[in-house]
Design an enzyme around this catalytic site. Structure first.
Site, mmCIF file in Angstrom:
data_model
loop_
_atom_site.group_PDB
_atom_site.id
_atom_site.type_symbol
_atom_site.label_atom_id
_atom_site.label_comp_id
_atom_site.label_asym_id
_atom_site.label_seq_id
_atom_site.Cartn_x
_atom_site.Cartn_y
_atom_site.Cartn_z
ATOM 1 C CG HIS A 35 -0.142 45.668 74.381
ATOM 2 N ND1 HIS A 35 -0.321 44.896 75.727
ATOM 3 C CD2 HIS A 35 -0.342 46.800 74.370
ATOM 4 C CE1 HIS A 35 0.125 45.533 76.179
ATOM 5 N NE2 HIS A 35 0.079 46.529 75.729
ATOM 6 C CD GLU A 36 -0.916 37.560 74.366
ATOM 7 O OE1 GLU A 36 -2.196 37.565 73.822
ATOM 8 O OE2 GLU A 36 -1.075 36.413 75.384
ATOM 9 C CG HIS A 38 -3.668 45.679 78.195
ATOM 10 N ND1 HIS A 38 -3.356 46.093 76.808
ATOM 11 C CD2 HIS A 38 -3.795 46.454 79.109
ATOM 12 C CE1 HIS A 38 -3.286 47.122 77.157
ATOM 13 N NE2 HIS A 38 -3.158 47.131 78.553
ATOM 14 C CD GLN A 62 -2.821 57.068 83.773
ATOM 15 O OE1 GLN A 62 -3.871 57.139 84.478
ATOM 16 N NE2 GLN A 62 -2.534 56.882 83.177
ATOM 17 C CB VAL A 177 3.392 40.463 77.586
ATOM 18 C CG1 VAL A 177 3.610 39.562 76.711
ATOM 19 C CG2 VAL A 177 2.588 39.604 78.758
ATOM 20 C CG MET A 185 3.956 42.262 73.543
ATOM 21 S SD MET A 185 1.884 42.189 73.359
ATOM 22 C CE MET A 185 3.344 40.738 72.425
#
Ligand code: PAF
Length: 280
Positions: A35-36, A38, A62, A177, A185
């Site tokens: 998404h934005e 990253h 994890q 973001v 996000m």
């Protein structure tokens, strides 16, 4: 054009060729489903380095049993197109066997920071993160690695790992973001249905309310946290895992909000576990 490779040997070859030309390497470790958030890390890595390497690996160690390892979104083709448009040079997309071959038995751990915040609810999670990121750092040997502030505790722990283990990498954090309505996000937002997606803005609203209270002179951490909890409880179907007000370096709870303070929370909405934070 972004190259996609699946083995550590190919990454090392790419990195060696880049180093031979005197180039610097920026690295963005991810689990994919871009998404934005990253993309902003990749963009910064591209601005500050000669070459950008991104890893996409949903790291089994994890995730605890019963967590979302199996359902975690996997969208390699779309991710590759998105990375390509940000000028990423290389995507490392290893298999589980590549990262954890038969006989694998070495782990990286820390005692203090991982026991706090998310660590109390996800035992073993940060050990898995530290182990995979250390392995990736050893393969990519980046100059700089980029992480998002939404996972602020992860950033602090990895910065500590790099210092403690003399890993020659600068670990940096970039701002969270957000969607237009403030929701941070996250690849896990994909789990939210339409009503849950609307409800999820309560995390950001609670943080904004906290920031306003602090701005207005409220310095009691207990009162700020209580007001955040009240706001979130009003939204049906939410379950607060934690709301914590802590020193932004040690993650130790504070009584008074003064100096750089981290306000962090984790809330479950339906099948999604969402986290967010703010430094005041
Ligand atoms: O933040 C993530 O996506 C993961 O925890 C990371 C750092 C890629 C390690 O698997």
């Amino acid at each position: 054009m972004t190259r996609l490779v699946e083995t550590a040997v190919e990454v090392r070859e790419f990195v060696a060729a880049c180093r031979k030309r005197g180039g610097s390497i920026g690295f963005v470790p991810t689990m994919g489903a871009f998404h934005e958030g990253h993309l902003s890390l990749m963009r910064q890595a591209a601005r500050q380095n000669d070459a950008v390497v991104v890893s996409i690996f949903v790291n089994p160690i994890q995730f605890a049993a019963g967590e979302d390892y199996d359902r975690y979104p996997r969208r390699l083709e779309k991710d590759t197109r998105m990375a390509d448009s940000e000028g990423v040079d290389l995507i490392f997309f290893p298999s589980v066997a590549e990262m954890y071959p038969k006989g694998f038995d070495s782990y990286v751990d820390q005692t203090d920071l991982p026991s706090k915040l998310c660590g109390s609810f996800r035992p073993g999670h940060f050990r898995g993160v530290m182990t995979i990121v250390t392995k990736l750092f050893n393969i990519v040997k980046p100059d700089t690695a980029y992480f998002g502030q939404k996972d602020y505790q992860q950033y602090l722990i990895l910065r500590r790992t790099a210092v403690d283990l003399n890993l020659d990498v600068d670990v940096r954090v970039l701002p969270t973001v957000r969607e237009e309505d403030g929701l941070a996000m996250s690849s896990r937002n994909f789990y939210l249905g339409p009503k849950q997606r609307k409800d999820a803005t309560c995390l950001h609203e609670a943080l904004e309310c906290a920031a306003k209270l602090v701005d207005g002179g409220e310095n009691s951490a207990a009162r700020v946290a209580a007001e955040m909890r009240r706001l979130i409880r009003k939204v049906k179907g939410t379950r607060v895992e934690y709301i914590e007000i802590v020193n932004s370096e040690t993650l130790e709870p504070v009584k008074e909000v003064k100096g750089r303070t981290l306000i962090a929370l984790a809330v479950r909405i339906g099948k999604a576990r969402l986290i967010d934070n703010l430094i005041v």
